[in-house]
Design an enzyme around this catalytic site. Sequence first.
Site, PDB file in Angstrom:
ATOM      1  N   GLU A 103     -16.358 -20.280 -17.809  1.00  0.00           N
ATOM      2  CA  GLU A 103     -17.681 -20.039 -18.348  1.00  0.00           C
ATOM      3  C   GLU A 103     -18.678 -21.516 -17.943  1.00  0.00           C
ATOM      4  O   GLU A 103     -18.033 -22.721 -18.057  1.00  0.00           O
ATOM      5  CB  GLU A 103     -17.928 -19.913 -19.928  1.00  0.00           C
ATOM      6  CG  GLU A 103     -19.294 -19.993 -20.271  1.00  0.00           C
ATOM      7  CD  GLU A 103     -20.367 -18.941 -19.751  1.00  0.00           C
ATOM      8  OE1 GLU A 103     -21.496 -19.461 -19.114  1.00  0.00           O
ATOM      9  OE2 GLU A 103     -19.898 -17.979 -19.542  1.00  0.00           O
ATOM     10  N   ALA A 104     -19.608 -21.147 -17.151  1.00  0.00           N
ATOM     11  CA  ALA A 104     -20.399 -22.173 -16.560  1.00  0.00           C
ATOM     12  C   ALA A 104     -21.203 -22.963 -17.706  1.00  0.00           C
ATOM     13  O   ALA A 104     -21.466 -24.140 -17.545  1.00  0.00           O
ATOM     14  CB  ALA A 104     -21.431 -21.660 -15.510  1.00  0.00           C
TER      15      ALA A 104
ATOM     16  N   HIS B  13     -32.188  -6.000 -16.592  1.00  0.00           N
ATOM     17  CA  HIS B  13     -31.064  -5.029 -16.551  1.00  0.00           C
ATOM     18  C   HIS B  13     -30.741  -4.944 -15.031  1.00  0.00           C
ATOM     19  O   HIS B  13     -30.542  -4.064 -14.218  1.00  0.00           O
ATOM     20  CB  HIS B  13     -31.477  -3.715 -17.049  1.00  0.00           C
ATOM     21  CG  HIS B  13     -31.635  -3.681 -18.464  1.00  0.00           C
ATOM     22  ND1 HIS B  13     -32.376  -2.878 -19.024  1.00  0.00           N
ATOM     23  CD2 HIS B  13     -31.397  -4.651 -19.456  1.00  0.00           C
ATOM     24  CE1 HIS B  13     -32.595  -3.005 -20.520  1.00  0.00           C
ATOM     25  NE2 HIS B  13     -31.783  -3.995 -20.494  1.00  0.00           N
TER      26      HIS B  13
END
Length: 484
Positions: free
Chosen positions: A31-32, A423
Site C-alpha cells: 500500500e502506497a 467512480h
Amino acid sequence: MRSAIVVGAGTSGAIVARRLVDAGVDVTLVEAGGYDTNPAIHDPSRAGELWHSAEDWDYFTVPQQHAAGRRLHLPRGRVTGGSHALNAMIWVRGAASDYDGWERDGATGWAWSDVEPVYEAIENDLLPVTGDYPLSPIQASIIDAAVQEGLPHNANYNGGTLDGVSQEQVTMRDGRRVNTWMAYAQPVADRLTVVTGREVHSVIIEDGRALGVRFEDGEELRADEIVLSAGALGSPVILMRSGIGPAAELEALGISVVRDSPQVGKNLHDHLLSPVIFTTSREVGPPQPGVSVTQTHLFWRSRPELAEPDTQPIHFSVPMWGELEPRGDDGFTLMAGLITPHSRGSLTLSGPAVSDPPLIDLAALTDERDVASLAASVRQCRRIGAQPALAGEWGAVEVYPGPEVAEGDVEDWVRRTAITYHHQVGTCRMGSDADAVVDPGLRVRGIDGLRVIDASVMPTVPSGNTNAPAAMIAERGARFLLEG
C-alpha cells in the site's frame, strides 16, 4: 509455497489478499499510503475532512474543455482501505442489464447470472451491508418530497429494480465505517506481509512473465503472481511505467515497450454530479457523530423510453458549496447525478518516474447526451426541493442554481458546476477482443503471471456507485487466480 504480491490495499486488493492467504498463498500486500489511523476515516460524519488530506492521492484532471475549462478533483484513497476509506460507503449492485451488457460485449462469464451470487455471498459474509438505520429528519423529508414529485418509494434498490427514491444501503456498523480492509484483510494481517508507505513504480517483466515489482527507490520484490489492485487511475499508470501500453506514447517518454497494448489508459469514464442547493428556515443542523451526511438517493430515467435509469441524484444534509460562494451556513443539497456517461476520456503518463503525475482527461460532458441527462436531473432536483415536504415543512429556498438560472440555462449551469462522483472505471478494460487489456479471467494479455483486479477492468461503468462492483470483481478475480 506459492507466493503473490497484491498492489493496493483498497476495496479490491484487501479482498484478493484475504482470499489468497486463506488458500495458503504467501501474500505480500503493498500500500502506497499508511494505516487508517485518521479518526475521520472511522466517523462517517467527518468524511469531508479526508479530501486533500494525507490519505487522498488528490488527483486533478487536466482542464475539461466541455466543463468550463475546469480541473476536476478526483479524490482517491492513499491508505489501507483505499477509496473505501474515503467514500460515503454506499452499496449499489447496479442493474442486471449492466452485466449482461459486459457479457454481450465480450466479457465472457460476467453476466448478471454469474455475478449476482457473488454479491449475495459478500453481503452475507464478511462485509456488513445495511439499510436499517435511523434517517435524519431532513433526509426523511427528502424521500417524502421525491414521492410528492411522483417517484415511487423503493425500499430495496438492490432487489432487482433501481427506479425510485431509497434509503442508501451502506457498509457501516454501529455508526462506524466498515470497509474491506477492516473486514477482510486486517483480521488476517498476522498471516500477511503488509508493506505500507511504498509506491510501486513498475512490474518486473522478463521473457513475457511478471516476476515481481519495483519500488520508487529501485528496490525489487519478487513473487510467483503479481496482482495490480491500484484502481482505475493507479493500475494503468503502473502498467505503462512497466512498458505495457500504447507503444508510441511510451517510446516518446523513453520507456522501453514490453507489450504494445493501445487501450491501457483509454476508455476512462466516470459518473458526474451537479449541485442544487437549498437553505432552510427550519434548522437542519450540523453533521452528527456517527451519522453520514448522505442517507438517501434516487434512480430515475430522464427519458421514459430508457431501459434503465440514467440518473442517480444523491442527497446531502449539508449545503455542498464546493467552489460556489456560500449563501448561508445551514441547508441541504440535492446533487443531481448522471450514471450512464457516453463521454470517454483517457489517462496518459507525463513522464516515467513515480513523481511524474498522470495526465487525466475525463473528456467530461463531451457527449451532448450526457449534458442532457444531467440537466434533466438538475431540473428534477429543483422540482423536488419545491415540494411541500421541503418548501413547506422546512422553508426550503433554492439558492443554487437559483432564480437567476432559468430552465433553459441549466445546461450551462451543468457545464460550470459538474464534478465527478468518484467512480472512474475502464482504463484496463476486460474483454475477448485483441484490444482488451485483460481477458475475462483478468489476466493481462501477453504477460504471464500478471492480473489486474479492480475497477479499471470494467468495460462500462455500472448504474450506481462502483464500490460494490469492485468488491465483486475482487472475489471473482481471486477465485480465477486460485483456479489458475
